[in-house]
Design a protein around this motif. Structure first.
Motif, PDB file in Angstrom:
ATOM      1  N   LYS A  26       0.828  -1.207   0.000  1.00 27.74           N
ATOM      2  CA  LYS A  26       0.000   0.000   0.000  1.00 27.74           C
ATOM      3  C   LYS A  26       0.864   1.259   0.000  1.00 27.74           C
ATOM      4  O   LYS A  26       0.485   2.281  -0.565  1.00 27.74           O
ATOM      5  CB  LYS A  26      -0.951   0.001   1.197  1.00 27.74           C
ATOM      6  CG  LYS A  26      -2.051  -1.037   1.082  1.00 27.74           C
ATOM      7  CD  LYS A  26      -3.081  -0.896   2.190  1.00 27.74           C
ATOM      8  CE  LYS A  26      -4.222  -1.887   1.986  1.00 27.74           C
ATOM      9  NZ  LYS A  26      -5.252  -1.767   3.055  1.00 27.74           N
ATOM     10  N   CYS A  30       0.564   4.011  -3.210  1.00 24.20           N
ATOM     11  CA  CYS A  30       0.154   5.404  -3.002  1.00 24.20           C
ATOM     12  C   CYS A  30       1.250   6.403  -3.333  1.00 24.20           C
ATOM     13  O   CYS A  30       1.216   7.549  -2.874  1.00 24.20           O
ATOM     14  CB  CYS A  30      -0.338   5.602  -1.579  1.00 24.20           C
ATOM     15  SG  CYS A  30      -1.843   4.666  -1.219  1.00 24.20           S
ATOM     16  N   SER A  42      -1.793  13.223  -5.068  1.00 25.90           N
ATOM     17  CA  SER A  42      -1.627  12.424  -3.851  1.00 25.90           C
ATOM     18  C   SER A  42      -2.811  12.712  -2.944  1.00 25.90           C
ATOM     19  O   SER A  42      -3.709  13.475  -3.297  1.00 25.90           O
ATOM     20  CB  SER A  42      -0.295  12.751  -3.163  1.00 25.90           C
ATOM     21  OG  SER A  42      -0.223  14.123  -2.811  1.00 25.90           O
ATOM     22  N   TYR A  43      -2.827  12.105  -1.769  1.00 20.35           N
ATOM     23  CA  TYR A  43      -3.939  12.242  -0.839  1.00 20.35           C
ATOM     24  C   TYR A  43      -4.274  13.715  -0.617  1.00 20.35           C
ATOM     25  O   TYR A  43      -3.377  14.534  -0.492  1.00 20.35           O
ATOM     26  CB  TYR A  43      -3.567  11.589   0.491  1.00 20.35           C
ATOM     27  CG  TYR A  43      -4.694  11.535   1.489  1.00 20.35           C
ATOM     28  CD1 TYR A  43      -5.562  10.453   1.512  1.00 20.35           C
ATOM     29  CD2 TYR A  43      -4.890  12.561   2.398  1.00 20.35           C
ATOM     30  CE1 TYR A  43      -6.609  10.405   2.432  1.00 20.35           C
ATOM     31  CE2 TYR A  43      -5.929  12.517   3.300  1.00 20.35           C
ATOM     32  CZ  TYR A  43      -6.784  11.450   3.320  1.00 20.35           C
ATOM     33  OH  TYR A  43      -7.821  11.401   4.209  1.00 20.35           O
ATOM     34  N   HIS A  46      -7.167  10.529  -5.429  1.00 19.21           N
ATOM     35  CA  HIS A  46      -6.539   9.367  -6.042  1.00 19.21           C
ATOM     36  C   HIS A  46      -6.856   9.399  -7.532  1.00 19.21           C
ATOM     37  O   HIS A  46      -7.936   9.808  -7.942  1.00 19.21           O
ATOM     38  CB  HIS A  46      -6.980   8.058  -5.368  1.00 19.21           C
ATOM     39  CG  HIS A  46      -8.111   7.349  -6.039  1.00 19.21           C
ATOM     40  ND1 HIS A  46      -9.437   7.637  -5.760  1.00 19.21           N
ATOM     41  CD2 HIS A  46      -8.125   6.361  -6.968  1.00 19.21           C
ATOM     42  CE1 HIS A  46     -10.209   6.857  -6.495  1.00 19.21           C
ATOM     43  NE2 HIS A  46      -9.458   6.078  -7.226  1.00 19.21           N
ATOM     44  N   GLN A  51      -3.805   4.884  -9.481  1.00 20.40           N
ATOM     45  CA  GLN A  51      -3.643   4.706  -8.044  1.00 20.40           C
ATOM     46  C   GLN A  51      -4.836   3.917  -7.512  1.00 20.40           C
ATOM     47  O   GLN A  51      -5.925   3.969  -8.091  1.00 20.40           O
ATOM     48  CB  GLN A  51      -3.553   6.058  -7.320  1.00 20.40           C
ATOM     49  CG  GLN A  51      -2.290   6.853  -7.626  1.00 20.40           C
ATOM     50  CD  GLN A  51      -2.368   8.248  -7.025  1.00 20.40           C
ATOM     51  OE1 GLN A  51      -3.378   8.918  -7.129  1.00 20.40           O
ATOM     52  NE2 GLN A  51      -1.283   8.682  -6.405  1.00 20.40           N
ATOM     53  N   ASP A  52      -4.639   3.220  -6.414  1.00 21.45           N
ATOM     54  CA  ASP A  52      -5.739   2.471  -5.801  1.00 21.45           C
ATOM     55  C   ASP A  52      -6.654   3.418  -5.033  1.00 21.45           C
ATOM     56  O   ASP A  52      -6.208   4.448  -4.513  1.00 21.45           O
ATOM     57  CB  ASP A  52      -5.184   1.404  -4.864  1.00 21.45           C
ATOM     58  CG  ASP A  52      -4.542   0.255  -5.627  1.00 21.45           C
ATOM     59  OD1 ASP A  52      -5.277  -0.418  -6.366  1.00 21.45           O
ATOM     60  OD2 ASP A  52      -3.325   0.057  -5.486  1.00 21.45           O
ATOM     61  N   PRO A  53      -7.952   3.069  -4.916  1.00 20.87           N
ATOM     62  CA  PRO A  53      -8.893   3.948  -4.207  1.00 20.87           C
ATOM     63  C   PRO A  53      -8.486   4.254  -2.770  1.00 20.87           C
ATOM     64  O   PRO A  53      -8.798   5.337  -2.263  1.00 20.87           O
ATOM     65  CB  PRO A  53     -10.210   3.162  -4.259  1.00 20.87           C
ATOM     66  CG  PRO A  53     -10.091   2.308  -5.484  1.00 20.87           C
ATOM     67  CD  PRO A  53      -8.641   1.934  -5.554  1.00 20.87           C
ATOM     68  N   CYS A  55      -5.811   5.131  -1.666  1.00 17.53           N
ATOM     69  CA  CYS A  55      -4.819   6.210  -1.614  1.00 17.53           C
ATOM     70  C   CYS A  55      -5.467   7.583  -1.476  1.00 17.53           C
ATOM     71  O   CYS A  55      -4.762   8.587  -1.333  1.00 17.53           O
ATOM     72  CB  CYS A  55      -3.942   6.190  -2.867  1.00 17.53           C
ATOM     73  SG  CYS A  55      -2.944   4.700  -3.021  1.00 17.53           S
ATOM     74  N   GLY A  56      -6.801   7.651  -1.562  1.00 23.41           N
ATOM     75  CA  GLY A  56      -7.479   8.934  -1.479  1.00 23.41           C
ATOM     76  C   GLY A  56      -8.682   8.880  -0.566  1.00 23.41           C
ATOM     77  O   GLY A  56      -9.151   7.809  -0.172  1.00 23.41           O
ATOM     78  N   ASP A  61     -11.930  11.310  -6.248  1.00 27.30           N
ATOM     79  CA  ASP A  61     -11.256  10.659  -7.357  1.00 27.30           C
ATOM     80  C   ASP A  61     -11.125  11.609  -8.546  1.00 27.30           C
ATOM     81  O   ASP A  61     -12.023  12.379  -8.854  1.00 27.30           O
ATOM     82  CB  ASP A  61     -11.991   9.387  -7.769  1.00 27.30           C
ATOM     83  CG  ASP A  61     -13.479   9.607  -7.962  1.00 27.30           C
ATOM     84  OD1 ASP A  61     -14.105  10.221  -7.087  1.00 27.30           O
ATOM     85  OD2 ASP A  61     -14.012   9.175  -8.999  1.00 27.30           O
ATOM     86  N   GLY A 227      -3.453   7.730   3.230  1.00 29.42           N
ATOM     87  CA  GLY A 227      -4.485   6.927   2.583  1.00 29.42           C
ATOM     88  C   GLY A 227      -5.722   6.849   3.454  1.00 29.42           C
ATOM     89  O   GLY A 227      -5.852   7.561   4.454  1.00 29.42           O
TER      90      GLY A 227
END
Length: 655
Positions: A26, A30, A42-43, A46, A51-53, A55-56, A61, A227
């Motif tokens: 993870k 991120c 970045s946070y 995402h 990027q994976d969900p 990460c935000g 999004d 995240g």
């Protein structure tokens, strides 16, 4: 997929797991990303597909636009993100449809800008603008020269004027007198220094109270990456060796980190490049249109079907739409643009062109194909086929519905001086047929999740075809609800779903209640030009109905004041809509009950039945009856079935 390919993938997966075992995946996932242009992401954001969900923050999004900038979906329009100010919880966005570098460039109308829920708010000290399209500026006063911001797209002899909502009354009067018949759009700009056109290009600033930047700053200072944990719904700090709630322990900051990252990224990168080279060499020996297994479904080599529907080549659809000619554009939505096309066999089609082939768009594409291939109902749009999900672009091919959308006839096609093209009898038919389509969907364990008048198409006989299943969900057997991030359209979104993340069939019922109110009023579900407490049509309607002021909402062209039969049906449909719009889903009827009630109203069999009682809205409201002060309308032996002329309309399909 042959045995060698499967073995190679397994070996590759094992190597990745071995190499990455010492680094938190993870933390790696991120890493800040970019679309090529614009700021690093970045946070709390995402980047979908990159990027994976986790990460935000939920609903923060972004997607990469074709111009290489990140974009944010606001009011079903993709706004370009020019800057992100991470330290003060804000970002600058602009609407690409409203940008012009000189007066020869034309602006394109888009949806009025509405911020729904608690995700973002407008930064203070910004200016709300009204954009008047299709204006005759031949007599434009000198002091309004800077208000001209270009021409209306599709008609280069007509101008667009931009005025602040609190601008000089004479200027506003000029715009209203000289822009008749054109659209009026609401937007926001940071300031108007340098002129309206420059202000639209700069855009405006959004801020958010949900950013949690201070906690993220602490995490980043400790060497972590920010995240969000959806299961526990809380902030997480992803460290190289694990996760925490706030910051990484000191041992995570040792100098072994570059070595770990080198092993974790460099070696897999070399392996990945080798795999890509080998895979591309192998695919050259296969049919260029063949489709590998995706999500458990496949297209067999040499076949021309995918999920049970025909597969079209990209070049075939490119020719059918005249190279996606902008003049053939039928609609524009959150996932893609729809074009009119004609196939070689002379079939007229509507081709949806998804914005960008990333993971989310592929998911949307697959979802819509899977949903539509299992549905067969006369009030649902038919899917003719699609491209391969390995195609140059993701394209869906539907039957062409020539008479536009219900929204087009209710809002864009209305001329107050002319009789409505949708008399009440037609609106009742639209309500009943849409309800039948939803009952069929729910019986098939499918929730549409985006019911709105823009997604209800009409054929030549004004029969309903419900469209756009990209957000639809297939429910597992014996499940009453699922937890999922709220998706839908502002103004139609079930408030309980928005607050509790529980999607049920009653979410469609709420959206359908908004559609019923639109059919009664001819008003848009969201309109920024209305008073602040009336921007949302559902709130306005509930308030007016509670106060027995329905007559103030009804479209005057329907004959509510003069035709007793119309009055009877409108009152009962408003009562039904009121029940559908209850905040508590348990107080809403099912779609089966809704359909049964509408059919009784349409046939007149409701006259001998008592109206259902309404649930209490609050402890202070003791079972207030709908329209309690209104006398029962007289029964009329005449049905509203007068003949009416159909005006020529622009073909439309929801995007």
């Amino acid at each position: 997929m042959n045995l060698a390919t499967a073995f190679a993938i397994i070996v590759f997966s094992v190597l990745i797991r071995i190499i990455l075992c010492s680094v938190n995946p993870k933390f790696q996932a991120c890493e800040p990303k970019t679309c090529g242009n614009g700021p690093n992401i970045s946070y709390p954001f995402h980047l979908v597909g990159r990027q994976d969900p986790f990460c935000g923050f939920p609903r923060f999004d972004l997607i990469c636009a074709p111009n290489g900038f990140p974009s944010l979906n606001l009011s079903n329009t993709l706004y370009i993100v020019g800057e992100i100010f991470y330290r003060n919880n804000s970002l600058r966005v602009s609407n690409p449809k409203l940008q012009s570098s000189n007066s020869n460039n034309c602006l394109s109308p888009s949806n009025n800008l509405t911020l729904y829920g608690d995700r973002f708010d407008f930064a203070p000290n910004q200016t709300q603008l009204l954009l008047f399209f299709n204006c005759d500026t031949s007599s434009l006063p000198d002091d309004m020269r800077e208000n001209r911001v270009g021409c209306s797209e599709g008609n280069r002899t007509r101008s667009v004027l931009g005025l602040a909502v609190d601008d000089d009354e004479e200027k506003l009067k000029y715009a209203k007198d000289n822009c008749r018949g054109g659209e009026v759009m609401t937007t926001v700009v940071e300031n108007v220094e340098g002129g309206i056109a420059e202000a639209l290009g700069r855009g405006f600033v959004l801020k958010s109270a949900n950013w949690t930047a201070s906690r993220c700053d602490e995490c980043k200072r400790s060497g972590g990456r920010c995240g969000f944990e959806f299961e526990g719904y809380r902030f997480r700090c992803y460290c190289p060796d694990g996760d925490t709630h706030r910051s990484c322990p000191s041992e995570n900051r040792v100098n072994k980190l570059p070595l770990r990252l080198g092993l974790g990224i460099g070696i897999p990168l070399v392996i990945t490049i080798g795999m890509i080279v080998w895979w591309r060499w192998k695919r050259k020996s296969e049919d260029s249109d063949s489709i590998n297994i995706y999500g458990g479904h496949s297209r067999f080599e040499g076949s021309n079907v995918y999920f049970g529907v025909p597969v079209f080549s990209y070049s075939e659809l490119e020719a059918a739409t005249n190279n996606f000619d902008p003049t053939r554009e039928l609609g524009d939505g959150g996932f893609g643009t729809v074009y009119y096309g004609k196939l070689e066999d002379e079939r007229e089609v509507a081709v949806k062109r998804l914005y960008e082939q990333n993971y989310r768009q592929v998911e949307h594409f697959i979802n819509e194909v899977k949903i539509l291939t299992r549905l067969h109902h006369k009030n649902l749009v038919s899917l003719y086929g699609c491209t391969s999900h390995h195609s140059r672009e993701l394209l869906l091919v539907y039957e062409f519905i020539p008479n536009g959308t219900v929204a087009h006839h209710l809002h864009l096609h209305r001329d107050p001086k002319k009789p409505t093209v949708l008399p009440w009898s037609t609106r009742m038919k639209i309500a009943v047929q849409t309800a039948r389509a939803l009952v069929y969907l729910h019986a098939s364990d499918i929730i549409h999740r985006d019911i709105k008048t823009n997604n209800i198409l009409l054929d030549e006989g004004f029969n309903v075809k419900v469209a756009d299943f990209g957000l639809s969900r297939l429910f597992p057997d014996n499940v009453t609800h699922v937890f999922t991030a709220p998706q839908g359209t502002p103004g139609y979104l079930d408030p309980e779903y928005h607050q509790c993340y529980q999607l049920t069939s009653k979410s469609d019922v709420y959206s359908f209640g908004v559609v019923l109110i639109e059919l009664i009023t001819s008003m848009a579900a969201v309109d920024m030009s209305r008073d602040s407490d009336s921007i949302n049509l559902s709130s306005l309607a509930v308030r007016k109905i509670q106060r027995s002021e329905l007559s103030e909402l009804v479209d005057p062209s329907l004959g509510f004041e003069t035709d007793g039969e119309v009055e009877r049906m409108v009152v009962l449909v408003a009562q039904l809509a009121f029940r559908c719009l209850q905040n508590n889903k348990e107080w809403r009827p099912s779609m089966e009950e809704v359909l049964e009630t509408l059919e009784r109203i349409q046939s007149g069999s409701d006259l001998v039945q008592d109206a259902p009682r309404l649930p209490p809205e609050s402890p202070n409201w003791d079972e207030v009856g709908l329209l309690r002060n209104m006398k029962p309308p007289p029964r009329s032996p005449n049905s509203v079935a007068d003949k009416w002329g159909s005006e020529s309309t622009t073909p439309g399909v929801s995007g």
